[in-house]
Design a protein around this motif. Structure first.
Motif, PDB file in Angstrom:
ATOM      1  N   THR A 194       0.820  -1.110   0.247  1.00  0.00           N
ATOM      2  CA  THR A 194       0.529   0.066   0.149  1.00  0.00           C
ATOM      3  C   THR A 194       1.172   1.319  -0.321  1.00  0.00           C
ATOM      4  OG1 THR A 194      -0.071   0.533   2.874  1.00  0.00           O
ATOM      5  CG2 THR A 194      -1.890  -0.783   0.843  1.00  0.00           C
ATOM      6  N   HIS A 195      -0.014   2.321  -0.214  1.00  0.00           N
ATOM      7  CA  HIS A 195       0.973   3.430  -0.446  1.00  0.00           C
ATOM      8  C   HIS A 195       1.498   3.815   1.115  1.00  0.00           C
ATOM      9  CE1 HIS A 195       0.286   5.732  -4.443  1.00  0.00           C
ATOM     10  NE2 HIS A 195       1.012   4.342  -4.171  1.00  0.00           N
ATOM     11  N   ARG A 196       0.683   3.607   1.688  1.00  0.00           N
ATOM     12  CA  ARG A 196       0.073   3.259   3.255  1.00  0.00           C
ATOM     13  C   ARG A 196       1.788   3.142   3.983  1.00  0.00           C
ATOM     14  NH1 ARG A 196      -3.478   6.764   6.181  1.00  0.00           N
ATOM     15  NH2 ARG A 196      -5.240   6.030   4.204  1.00  0.00           N
ATOM     16  N   ARG A 197       1.996   2.268   3.302  1.00  0.00           N
ATOM     17  CA  ARG A 197       3.409   1.271   3.926  1.00  0.00           C
ATOM     18  C   ARG A 197       4.434   1.952   3.542  1.00  0.00           C
ATOM     19  NH1 ARG A 197       3.592  -0.342   8.682  1.00  0.00           N
ATOM     20  NH2 ARG A 197       5.485  -1.274   7.746  1.00  0.00           N
ATOM     21  N   LEU A 198       4.142   2.525   1.931  1.00  0.00           N
ATOM     22  CA  LEU A 198       5.480   3.003   1.576  1.00  0.00           C
ATOM     23  C   LEU A 198       5.672   4.539   2.616  1.00  0.00           C
ATOM     24  CD1 LEU A 198       5.246   2.701  -2.267  1.00  0.00           C
ATOM     25  CD2 LEU A 198       6.544   1.422  -1.181  1.00  0.00           C
ATOM     26  N   ALA A 199       5.238   5.000   3.135  1.00  0.00           N
ATOM     27  CA  ALA A 199       4.942   6.285   3.843  1.00  0.00           C
ATOM     28  C   ALA A 199       5.709   5.827   5.316  1.00  0.00           C
ATOM     29  CB  ALA A 199       4.245   6.501   4.212  1.00  0.00           C
ATOM     30  N   ARG A 200       6.240   4.757   5.872  1.00  0.00           N
ATOM     31  CA  ARG A 200       6.334   4.333   7.171  1.00  0.00           C
ATOM     32  C   ARG A 200       8.109   3.603   6.581  1.00  0.00           C
ATOM     33  NH1 ARG A 200       1.029   1.173   9.504  1.00  0.00           N
ATOM     34  NH2 ARG A 200      -0.765   2.821   9.056  1.00  0.00           N
ATOM     35  N   ARG A 201       8.604   3.946   7.440  1.00  0.00           N
ATOM     36  CA  ARG A 201      10.173   2.887   6.797  1.00  0.00           C
ATOM     37  C   ARG A 201       9.836   1.341   7.574  1.00  0.00           C
ATOM     38  NH1 ARG A 201      14.315   5.565   5.982  1.00  0.00           N
ATOM     39  NH2 ARG A 201      14.391   7.759   6.110  1.00  0.00           N
ATOM     40  N   SER A 202      10.478   0.616   6.414  1.00  0.00           N
ATOM     41  CA  SER A 202      10.240  -0.595   6.986  1.00  0.00           C
ATOM     42  C   SER A 202      11.366  -1.372   5.866  1.00  0.00           C
ATOM     43  CB  SER A 202       9.182  -1.586   6.472  1.00  0.00           C
ATOM     44  OG  SER A 202       8.755  -0.886   4.509  1.00  0.00           O
ATOM     45  N   GLY A 203      11.373  -2.385   5.708  1.00  0.00           N
ATOM     46  CA  GLY A 203      12.755  -3.414   5.097  1.00  0.00           C
ATOM     47  C   GLY A 203      13.840  -2.837   4.972  1.00  0.00           C
ATOM     48  N   TYR A 204      14.106  -1.846   3.787  1.00  0.00           N
ATOM     49  CA  TYR A 204      15.708  -1.495   3.720  1.00  0.00           C
ATOM     50  C   TYR A 204      16.492   0.026   4.069  1.00  0.00           C
ATOM     51  CZ  TYR A 204      14.089  -1.455  -0.711  1.00  0.00           C
ATOM     52  OH  TYR A 204      13.618  -1.380  -2.267  1.00  0.00           O
ATOM     53  N   GLY A 205      14.879   0.415   4.477  1.00  0.00           N
ATOM     54  CA  GLY A 205      14.812   1.925   5.326  1.00  0.00           C
ATOM     55  C   GLY A 205      14.835   3.091   4.302  1.00  0.00           C
ATOM     56  N   ALA A 206      13.626   2.090   3.280  1.00  0.00           N
ATOM     57  CA  ALA A 206      13.620   3.391   1.971  1.00  0.00           C
ATOM     58  C   ALA A 206      12.162   3.792   2.101  1.00  0.00           C
ATOM     59  CB  ALA A 206      14.030   2.673   0.401  1.00  0.00           C
ATOM     60  N   GLY A 207      11.890   4.402   2.795  1.00  0.00           N
ATOM     61  CA  GLY A 207      10.576   4.605   3.509  1.00  0.00           C
ATOM     62  C   GLY A 207      10.311   6.412   2.505  1.00  0.00           C
ATOM     63  N   ILE A 208       9.056   6.842   1.804  1.00  0.00           N
ATOM     64  CA  ILE A 208       8.907   7.852   1.434  1.00  0.00           C
ATOM     65  C   ILE A 208       7.829   8.946   2.167  1.00  0.00           C
ATOM     66  CG2 ILE A 208       9.556   7.604  -0.729  1.00  0.00           C
ATOM     67  CD1 ILE A 208       7.085   7.088  -1.717  1.00  0.00           C
ATOM     68  N   ALA A 209       8.089  10.394   2.105  1.00  0.00           N
ATOM     69  CA  ALA A 209       6.626  11.158   3.360  1.00  0.00           C
ATOM     70  C   ALA A 209       5.503  10.903   2.305  1.00  0.00           C
ATOM     71  CB  ALA A 209       7.049  12.050   3.390  1.00  0.00           C
ATOM     72  N   SER A 210       5.425  11.396   0.742  1.00  0.00           N
ATOM     73  CA  SER A 210       4.832  11.614   0.080  1.00  0.00           C
ATOM     74  C   SER A 210       4.189  10.782  -0.798  1.00  0.00           C
ATOM     75  CB  SER A 210       4.652  13.060  -0.456  1.00  0.00           C
ATOM     76  OG  SER A 210       6.035  13.231  -0.944  1.00  0.00           O
ATOM     77  N   PRO A 211       3.851   9.157  -0.806  1.00  0.00           N
ATOM     78  CA  PRO A 211       4.381   8.154  -2.110  1.00  0.00           C
ATOM     79  C   PRO A 211       2.548   8.306  -3.367  1.00  0.00           C
ATOM     80  CG  PRO A 211       3.258   7.531   0.128  1.00  0.00           C
ATOM     81  CD  PRO A 211       3.676   8.519   0.152  1.00  0.00           C
ATOM     82  N   GLY A 212       1.392   9.535  -2.426  1.00  0.00           N
ATOM     83  CA  GLY A 212       0.418   9.616  -3.317  1.00  0.00           C
ATOM     84  C   GLY A 212       1.136  10.684  -4.070  1.00  0.00           C
ATOM     85  N   TRP A 213       1.452  11.542  -4.142  1.00  0.00           N
ATOM     86  CA  TRP A 213       2.691  13.020  -5.194  1.00  0.00           C
ATOM     87  C   TRP A 213       3.587  12.557  -5.454  1.00  0.00           C
ATOM     88  CZ3 TRP A 213       1.962  17.761  -6.080  1.00  0.00           C
ATOM     89  CH2 TRP A 213       3.319  18.322  -5.889  1.00  0.00           C
ATOM     90  N   TYR A 214       4.670  11.798  -5.489  1.00  0.00           N
ATOM     91  CA  TYR A 214       5.155  10.945  -6.350  1.00  0.00           C
ATOM     92  C   TYR A 214       4.510  10.147  -7.218  1.00  0.00           C
ATOM     93  CZ  TYR A 214       9.150  12.473  -3.628  1.00  0.00           C
ATOM     94  OH  TYR A 214      10.505  12.596  -2.736  1.00  0.00           O
ATOM     95  N   GLY A 215       3.392   9.225  -6.572  1.00  0.00           N
ATOM     96  CA  GLY A 215       2.755   8.459  -7.669  1.00  0.00           C
ATOM     97  C   GLY A 215       2.112   9.899  -9.133  1.00  0.00           C
ATOM     98  N   HIS A 216       1.648  10.679  -8.404  1.00  0.00           N
ATOM     99  CA  HIS A 216       1.285  12.300  -9.033  1.00  0.00           C
ATOM    100  C   HIS A 216       2.162  12.352 -10.126  1.00  0.00           C
ATOM    101  CE1 HIS A 216      -0.974  15.749 -10.764  1.00  0.00           C
ATOM    102  NE2 HIS A 216      -0.090  16.540 -10.375  1.00  0.00           N
ATOM    103  N   LEU A 217       3.451  12.478  -9.471  1.00  0.00           N
ATOM    104  CA  LEU A 217       4.287  13.315 -10.762  1.00  0.00           C
ATOM    105  C   LEU A 217       4.739  12.543 -11.719  1.00  0.00           C
ATOM    106  CD1 LEU A 217       6.594  15.182  -8.017  1.00  0.00           C
ATOM    107  CD2 LEU A 217       4.813  16.269  -9.006  1.00  0.00           C
ATOM    108  N   PHE A 218       4.873  11.152 -11.150  1.00  0.00           N
ATOM    109  CA  PHE A 218       5.150  10.166 -11.978  1.00  0.00           C
ATOM    110  C   PHE A 218       4.757   9.898 -13.063  1.00  0.00           C
ATOM    111  CE2 PHE A 218       6.426   5.669 -13.858  1.00  0.00           C
ATOM    112  CZ  PHE A 218       7.445   5.140 -13.744  1.00  0.00           C
TER     113      PHE A 218
END
Length: 798
Positions: free
Chosen positions: A250-274
């Motif tokens: 989920t995008h919500r889980r991308l917004a938290r640090r998990s796995g190899y510490g690659a969490g981001i603060a605004s996945p919805g915004w980044y998805g829009h930019l892409f």
């Protein structure tokens, strides 16, 4: 300084250093791959996932998704490698599959990384370095995200697609020379494995190789290192047996640090930019406007235009090449939210972060329990969603009953997909749930797979195991209730035998009192679900009998804390016995009668603490076992001058304290109110200070309206006796005003129709001589006096 990343033009592999989940990096990777056309693409990730890469081309695979690796013998030890649509790794995988290039993962195998996760961290690792933060600070930025947007996300397409990666590699080389491993000593082992995989692939494909990895690792891959040195680093690594699969993310889980510490603060915004082909700010403002309109906020196209202009102005004032998230958020706050941060919270949750949930094809490997869960979800039309939603179930319907069983079984297995909430209805045939699917639940499903291959079988085995291991009687009765709710017919007899054995050995009244309410609720739900509960009824009746025998001695000589705890047990047992049916053949001296006799003994024994005596009197009064006169007698004895003030205050707490309606009892029963008022005025000043905290706790639990009414009644003073059976408080009349009371009769006739009071057309009903007749068929209110048809109420309402 280490040389920058090599390119095929110089005879070496193409090293593409990226930021995980960076849309700018993802676009640059795609452009570089289109220009270089490598024959092989190597990606940072666990090599065990190579067999799963082909699934990325499946139309049913929709990011965000993640590679899940877990230890076979211990599924709780797991790691995730998440990827979104705008992740450079995902873009590289899709490019390789679309262009027929070989694609492989080259990071340290999950078998080693999961085994090393159990080892203690090295104390001399030093402080950890954030590469993006260090570069932003060197550039004079206080916000790493803003620096990254300015130098990467807002840059146009470069003439040479490799140029951005060469510049970033050079910057990372300086950081590695300055900080070494940056507080990540295990990165040296990972990079040694990457170099070995890179050498092997280069021997196979020559220089037509591209590597997509975190920019931090590029200097280590481009630098010189011997094969012997890398083998020495990798020698003797611990290893475990692992399994890998794709799971939804989920995008919500991308917004938290998990796995190899690659969490981001605004996945919805980044998805829009892409995803935005052009005009990203205008398209973003349109999304925001649509969300706010859906929430009934008045947003026009003029708001969108003005917000876009303000975002551009703010970017120019702040020296930024294009408006970023900060500028668009400030513009939305000022223009669309009128300066309020409340709607911004909704925008943050729904758009900036987002609730996108990925999908994984059925062909992805999964434990049998996971497959059975997916089949059951589809049968019940209960699709997992990242967005939290409320679900109301009617257990009289087969589909809703099946959903309830599934959610209860998953809860028993520790898979917290749903959380049961308080039902809006007091009936037992409705349940309310709050559902949200989190990616971590995939790990819970893998863990629960040790209990069985189906949800029913796994829940049954788990319940039987818990019944055998439970030592507390209350835990077993709670388990019996959960088995009934989950409809586990094979587990219930095992739990019942454990319950009977434990109940026969347990002599603690408090334990018995804790166990009885769960059994009573279980019997109650059994009636709705059609489950046979005869065995439970016998156990419950036996527990109730033992409580009736053992409760009076257990209530004697308790301290304040013990009395307060016992009061909760008495309340719970009273409610439970109210739900239990008397056993067949119990005769007039049934269970409820015996319980009432127990309460009577508690109310009369001086050795019982005041809070319990007061509570017993209140329960007897509420059940109609005693009248208000007897209740007043008990209160008079408890509040007599010979009773210690603290004990008297405790009695009041038990009788009228808490949220049990004691305030309304004092409002309507003048005699009880006068007794409490008289006792309060007679308490000595030095003793009043001691009982004040308890009294404040008692009356503070009342609603504000009840407290206000009590205060007004006490202010008016006691009632004045004006004659036999007549009394009035100051401001009230001495008797009923019949004329004023009868004034409501015409209105009742309008509301209730022909059968209501005041119906003079019914010969069987007496005519009120005080009501004037109206030959026109209307009463003194000017409306039809008698409604011949109840539907006429509609016309009257008009």
């Amino acid at each position: 300084m280490t040389a920058p990343a090599a390119t095929p033009a110089t005879g070496g592999p193409l090293l593409l250093g990226v930021r995980h989940h960076g849309p700018g990096s993802a676009r640059a990777v795609r452009a570089a791959l289109d220009a270089a056309r490598p024959a092989a693409v190597l990606i940072e990730g666990p090599p065990e996932g190579d067999a799963l890469l082909a699934l990325a081309a499946d139309e049913a695979m929709r990011p965000p998704v993640a590679l899940l690796a877990h230890v076979v013998d211990d599924p709780g030890r797991a790691a995730f490698w998440p990827m979104a649509e705008f992740s450079p790794e995902w873009v590289a995988i899709r490019w390789a599959l679309d262009h027929g290039a070989r694609v492989r993962f080259i990071d340290l195998p999950a078998a080693h990384s999961l085994a090393a996760a159990e080892e203690p961290a090295q104390e001399d690792a030093g402080p950890r370095v954030d590469p993006i933060g260090a570069l932003a600070e060197a550039a004079g930025y206080d916000d790493p995200e803003r620096w990254w947007e300015d130098v990467v996300e807002h840059r146009g397409a470069a003439a040479d697609p490799r140029a951005p990666f060469a510049a970033l590699a050079e910057a990372m080389a300086v950081l590695r020379e300055t900080y070494g491993d940056g507080g990540h000593p295990r990165d040296l082992i990972r990079e040694a494995h990457m170099r070995q995989q890179l050498r092997a692939t280069t021997r196979e494909f020559g220089s037509e190789v591209a590597v997509v990895c975190g920019a931090w690792h590029v200097p280590a891959l481009a630098g010189k290192s011997t094969v012997a040195a890398d083998r020495a680093l990798l020698k003797g690594l611990p290893k475990v047996r692992t399994e890998l699969t794709w799971v939804p993310w989920t995008h919500r889980r991308l917004a938290r640090r998990s796995g190899y510490g690659a969490g981001i603060a605004s996945p919805g915004w980044y998805g829009h930019l892409f995803a935005a082909a052009d005009r990203p700010v205008e398209r973003w403002m349109t999304k925001v406007a649509g969300l706010l309109r859906a929430e009934d906020r008045q947003i026009s196209s003029a708001h969108v235009i003005e917000a876009v202009r303000l975002a551009g102005t703010l970017a120019a004032m702040r020296g930024r090449p294009l408006p970023g998230l900060a500028e668009t958020t400030d513009a939305v706050r000022a223009v669309m939210c009128e300066g309020s941060d409340v709607p911004l919270g909704l925008i943050q949750d729904r758009l900036i972060v987002g609730d996108v949930l990925g999908e994984v094809p059925d062909a992805a490997p999964a434990v049998p329990l996971q497959r059975d869960l997916v089949r059951t979800q589809r049968t019940l039309r209960l699709k997992p969603e990242a967005l939290e939603r409320e679900l109301e179930l009617d257990l009289r319907k087969e589909t809703d009953a099946g959903r309830s069983r599934l959610l209860h079984r998953l809860s028993l297995l520790g898979i917290g997909w749903g959380e049961q909430t308080r039902a809006r209805s007091t009936g037992t045939f409705r349940e309310n749930w709050r559902l949200r699917w989190e990616p971590e639940l995939s790990v819970r499903v893998a863990e629960a797979g040790v209990w069985g291959t189906t949800v029913l079988g796994a829940a049954t085995a788990k319940a039987e195991s818990e019944a055998a291991a439970a030592s507390a009687l209350g835990a077993i009765t709670a388990l019996a209730e959960r088995c009934l709710l989950a409809e586990l017919p094979d587990a219930l007899p095992v739990v019942m035998r454990a319950l009977a054995d434990r109940a026969a050995l347990d002599t603690d009244v408090a334990h018995l009192a804790q166990a009885l309410p769960a059994l009573a609720r279980t019997l109650r739900y059994g009636d709705v679900r059609g489950t046979t509960t005869a065995g439970l009824a016998e156990v419950a009746a036996g527990l109730a009998e033992r409580i009736c025998v053992g409760l009076p001695p257990a209530c004697a000589a308790l301290d304040a804390d013990g009395a307060a705890e016992m009061r909760t047990h008495v309340d719970a047992v009273h409610s439970a016995i109210g739900l239990l049916a008397d056993p067949a053949g119990a005769g007039p001296d049934g269970l409820r009668e015996r319980w009432s006799a127990v309460l009577g003994r508690l109310a009369s024994r001086e050795t019982v603490p005041g809070v319990l005596r007061g509570r017993a009197v209140r329960l007897l009064l509420d059940d109609g076992r005693i009248g208000s006169e007897d209740a007043a007698r008990h209160m008079g004895l408890a509040l007599s001058p010979g009773t210690a003030p603290a004990d008297a205050a405790a009695w009041i707490e038990g009788f009228v304290g808490g949220a049990s309606g004691g305030g309304m009892l004092l409002v309507h029963d003048e005699r009880l109110r006068d007794l409490v008022d008289g006792w309060l005025t007679s308490v000595a000043p030095e003793a009043f200070t001691d009982v004040l905290p308890l009294l404040r706790r008692t009356f503070a639990a009342y609603e504000a309206g009840v407290r206000r009414t009590l205060g007004e009644l006490v202010r008016r003073g006691p009632a004045v006796r004006t004659g036999p059976g007549e009394a009035s408080a100051p401001g009230f009349g001495t008797a009923l005003d019949a004329a004023r009371a009868d004034a409501v009769l015409p209105l009742l006739a309008l509301l209730l129709g022909p059968d209501g009071p005041g119906d003079t057309d019914d010969p069987a009903r007496p005519v009120d001589p005080r009501r004037p007749a109206d030959p026109n068929g209307t009463d003194e209110l000017g409306a039809p006096g008698i409604l011949d048809d109840p539907n006429d109420l509609v016309e009257v309402g008009k």
